[in-house]
Motif scaffolding. Structure first.
Motif, short mmCIF file in Angstrom:
data_model
loop_
_atom_site.label_atom_id
_atom_site.label_comp_id
_atom_site.label_asym_id
_atom_site.label_seq_id
_atom_site.Cartn_x
_atom_site.Cartn_y
_atom_site.Cartn_z
N GLY A 235 74.86 59.80 73.41
CA GLY A 235 75.20 61.39 72.67
C GLY A 235 73.82 62.02 72.71
O GLY A 235 73.53 62.65 71.52
N VAL A 236 73.40 62.52 73.95
CA VAL A 236 72.29 63.33 73.79
C VAL A 236 72.35 64.82 74.44
O VAL A 236 73.41 64.12 75.13
CB VAL A 236 70.90 62.31 74.73
CG1 VAL A 236 69.71 63.44 74.74
CG2 VAL A 236 70.61 61.36 73.66
N CYS A 237 71.97 65.83 73.82
CA CYS A 237 72.37 66.13 74.52
C CYS A 237 71.51 67.87 75.59
O CYS A 237 70.75 66.60 75.56
CB CYS A 237 72.64 68.38 73.57
SG CYS A 237 73.93 68.16 72.20
N ASP A 238 72.33 68.29 76.56
CA ASP A 238 70.65 68.44 77.40
C ASP A 238 69.37 69.39 76.85
O ASP A 238 70.26 69.86 75.68
CB ASP A 238 71.56 70.29 78.15
CG ASP A 238 72.61 69.14 79.02
OD1 ASP A 238 73.08 67.86 79.12
OD2 ASP A 238 74.15 70.21 79.69
N VAL A 239 68.50 69.69 77.28
CA VAL A 239 67.48 69.73 77.13
C VAL A 239 67.31 71.47 76.60
O VAL A 239 66.67 72.33 76.17
CB VAL A 239 66.47 69.75 78.23
CG1 VAL A 239 65.42 70.67 77.67
CG2 VAL A 239 66.38 68.77 78.44
N ASP A 240 68.62 72.31 77.69
CA ASP A 240 68.17 73.87 77.53
C ASP A 240 69.65 74.14 76.61
O ASP A 240 70.21 75.27 76.49
CB ASP A 240 68.84 74.39 78.41
CG ASP A 240 67.18 74.51 79.28
OD1 ASP A 240 66.70 73.90 78.73
OD2 ASP A 240 67.95 74.09 80.84
N ALA A 241 70.67 73.28 76.17
CA ALA A 241 71.17 73.59 74.92
C ALA A 241 71.67 73.99 73.29
O ALA A 241 69.88 73.87 73.06
CB ALA A 241 72.02 71.69 74.55
N VAL A 242 72.27 74.67 72.82
CA VAL A 242 71.50 75.36 72.23
C VAL A 242 72.51 75.08 70.79
O VAL A 242 73.38 75.75 70.90
CB VAL A 242 71.29 77.03 72.03
CG1 VAL A 242 71.32 77.26 70.17
CG2 VAL A 242 70.50 77.85 73.21
N ASP A 243 71.77 74.79 69.49
CA ASP A 243 72.61 74.04 68.19
C ASP A 243 72.70 75.71 68.18
O ASP A 243 72.39 76.29 67.20
CB ASP A 243 72.19 73.31 67.71
CG ASP A 243 72.86 72.73 66.64
OD1 ASP A 243 73.92 73.16 66.58
OD2 ASP A 243 71.92 72.43 65.64
N ALA A 244 74.21 75.97 67.72
CA ALA A 244 74.62 77.67 67.30
C ALA A 244 74.71 77.59 65.39
O ALA A 244 74.98 78.39 65.59
CB ALA A 244 75.56 77.78 67.70
N TRP A 245 75.14 75.91 65.67
CA TRP A 245 75.31 75.82 64.40
C TRP A 245 74.59 74.82 63.17
O TRP A 245 74.43 75.11 62.25
CB TRP A 245 76.73 74.83 63.48
CG TRP A 245 77.72 75.92 65.01
CD1 TRP A 245 78.90 76.44 63.60
CD2 TRP A 245 78.33 75.12 65.84
NE1 TRP A 245 79.37 77.14 64.61
CE2 TRP A 245 79.37 75.99 65.84
CE3 TRP A 245 78.47 74.30 66.89
CZ2 TRP A 245 80.48 75.74 66.90
CZ3 TRP A 245 78.23 74.55 67.68
CH2 TRP A 245 79.70 75.65 67.94
#
Length: 340
Positions: A235-245
Motif C-alpha cells: 500500500g504505497v501512495c503516489d509520489v504527489d499525494a499529500v497527506d492532509a491528516w
C-alpha cells in the motif's frame, strides 16, 4: 514495529475464500433442498388426505365426494394436522447443540476431563460410568434427551396411525392386500412422507463440514493480522499525494479494511445461511405447514362437485334406491305382521 514484507497474496486469498465460498454454496444448496422437500411433503399430505376423503364410500356415496366435513375426512385431517405440527416443532426447536458433530464431540469427552475443567455439560451422559459406556451408547443417550426427540417420535406415531387408516380403506374395499385396486397409492404417499421427514431431519442435524467452517473463521481472523506487513509493503501512495491528516499514507489501512469487510461479510453470510430453520434470519426457511394445510381444508366446497349427468354413478344410485325401497317394504310388512 515497522514490519514490511512481500507475500504471495493469492496463497492467502485462495486458502480462505475457496473453502468459504464452498461452505456458502453448500449452505444455499441445503436451503434449496429444504424448500423442495417441504413442498413435496405438503403435496404428499394433501394427496393422501384427498384419497381418504373420497375413497371410504360411506352410506352417502357418491354425494360425499369432495366433502371435507364427513367423519372420516375430519378424523384423517386431524391426524395430518398433528403430523405436520410435530414436524414443524421438531425442525424449529433448538437442540442446544450446533449439530450432530458437537454431540459426538461431547460423547468423546471423558469424565476425568469434566472434573478437571468443571464443565457440567461434560458430566457422565448415562446412569453408568461414562468411561465404560460405548461411544454409540453415549450418542444415542444424548439424542434421546434433546428437546426435539419427543416431536420426531410423535410424528412417527402419526404416520403409524395413517398406516392403520390406509388398511381400513383396504378392508372397506374388500381387498386382501394393500396394493390391490389402486390402494398402493396410499402406501406410496405414506412412504414419501417418511422419506421427506427424514430428509428434513438430516438437513437439521448434519451441517456443512464442522472443521472446515471453524478453519475458515480462524484463518480470517488470523489473516487480518498476518497480512498487516503485506498491506504496509503493497500500500504505497503516489509520489504527489499529500497527506492532509499527517498520518502517513492511508493506502495500507484502506486495503486492510476492504479485505476485512469482504471476509467478514462472507463469513456472516455463511453463518446466517448455515441453519435455515431457526426462523430468525431474513433468508431462513419459514415452516408453516399446518397453516397451509388448514387453508386447503377451508376451501369452499359443496358435497357434489361434479355434475356427472347421472352417467357413471347411475348404477350406484339405482342400487341404493332399490335397497331403500326393499327396506321400506320389509318395514311395512313387519309392521303389518305385528298388527295381525
Amino acid at each position: 514495529m515497522n514490519w514490511s514484507y512481500r507475500l504471495e497474496f493469492s496463497l492467502m486469498a485462495l486458502g480462505i475464500t475457496i473453502p468459504l465460498t464452498f461452505n456458502i454454496t453448500q449452505a444455499f444448496t441445503r436451503r434449496e433442498r429444504a424448500l423442495i422437500t417441504l413442498a413435496e411433503m405438503k403435496a404428499s399430505v394433501i394427496a393422501l388426505y384427498w384419497q381418504h376423503r373420497d375413497w371410504p364410500q360411506d352410506d352417502n356415496y357418491p354425494d360425499s365426494l369432495g366433502n371435507d366435513r364427513t367423519a372420516w375426512a375430519v378424523q384423517f385431517a386431524n391426524v395430518c394436522m398433528e403430523f405436520l405440527s410435530h414436524v414443524q416443532q421438531y425442525m424449529t426447536t433448538p437442540e442446544g447443540y450446533e449439530s450432530l458433530s458437537e454431540i459426538r464431540l461431547r460423547a468423546k469427552r471423558s469424565t476425568l476431563l469434566a472434573l478437571l475443567l468443571g464443565d457440567t455439560r461434560m458430566q457422565p451422559v448415562t446412569d453408568t460410568d461414562s468411561v465404560a459406556a460405548s461411544f454409540i451408547m453415549r450418542v444415542q443417550h444424548i439424542n434421546k434427551t434433546l428437546p426435539g426427540y419427543v416431536h420426531i417420535k410423535a410424528a412417527y406415531g402419526c404416520l403409524s396411525r395413517m398406516a392403520v387408516m390406509n388398511e381400513y380403506l383396504t378392508f372397506k374395499a374388500k381387498y386382501s392386500k394393500g396394493g390391490e385396486g389402486g390402494l398402493s397409492r396410499t402406501s406410496q404417499y405414506l412412504r414419501y412422507l417418511m422419506a421427506q421427514m427424514e430428509q428434513l431431519r438430516m438437513i437439521k442435524i448434519y451441517r456443512t463440514p464442522f472443521m472446515l467452517r471453524y478453519c475458515c473463521s480462524i484463518l480470517i481472523h488470523i489473516g487480518a493480522v498476518v497480512l498487516g506487513p503485506y498491506f504496509v509493503h503493497i500500500g504505497v501512495c503516489d509520489v504527489d499525494a499529500v497527506d492532509a491528516w499527517g498520518l502517513g499514507c492511508p493506502a495500507p489501512y484502506v486495503m486492510a479494511c476492504i479485505y476485512s469487510v469482504i471476509c467478514m461479510l462472507l463469513l456472516n453470510v455463511q453463518d446466517t445461511c448455515e441453519m435455515p430453520f431457526d426462523m430468525t434470519g431474513l433468508d431462513d426457511v419459514f415452516i408453516e405447514l399446518t397453516d397451509e394445510f388448514a387453508d386447503v381444508l377451508e376451501l369452499e366446497r359443496s358435497c357434489c362437485l361434479v355434475d356427472d349427468g347421472g352417467s357413471c354413478f347411475d348404477p350406484i344410485r339405482k342400487a341404493r334406491r332399490e335397497a331403500e325401497r326393499a327396506a321400506e317394504l320389509q318395514q311395512s310388512a313387519d309392521a303389518a305382521a305385528g298388527m295381525l
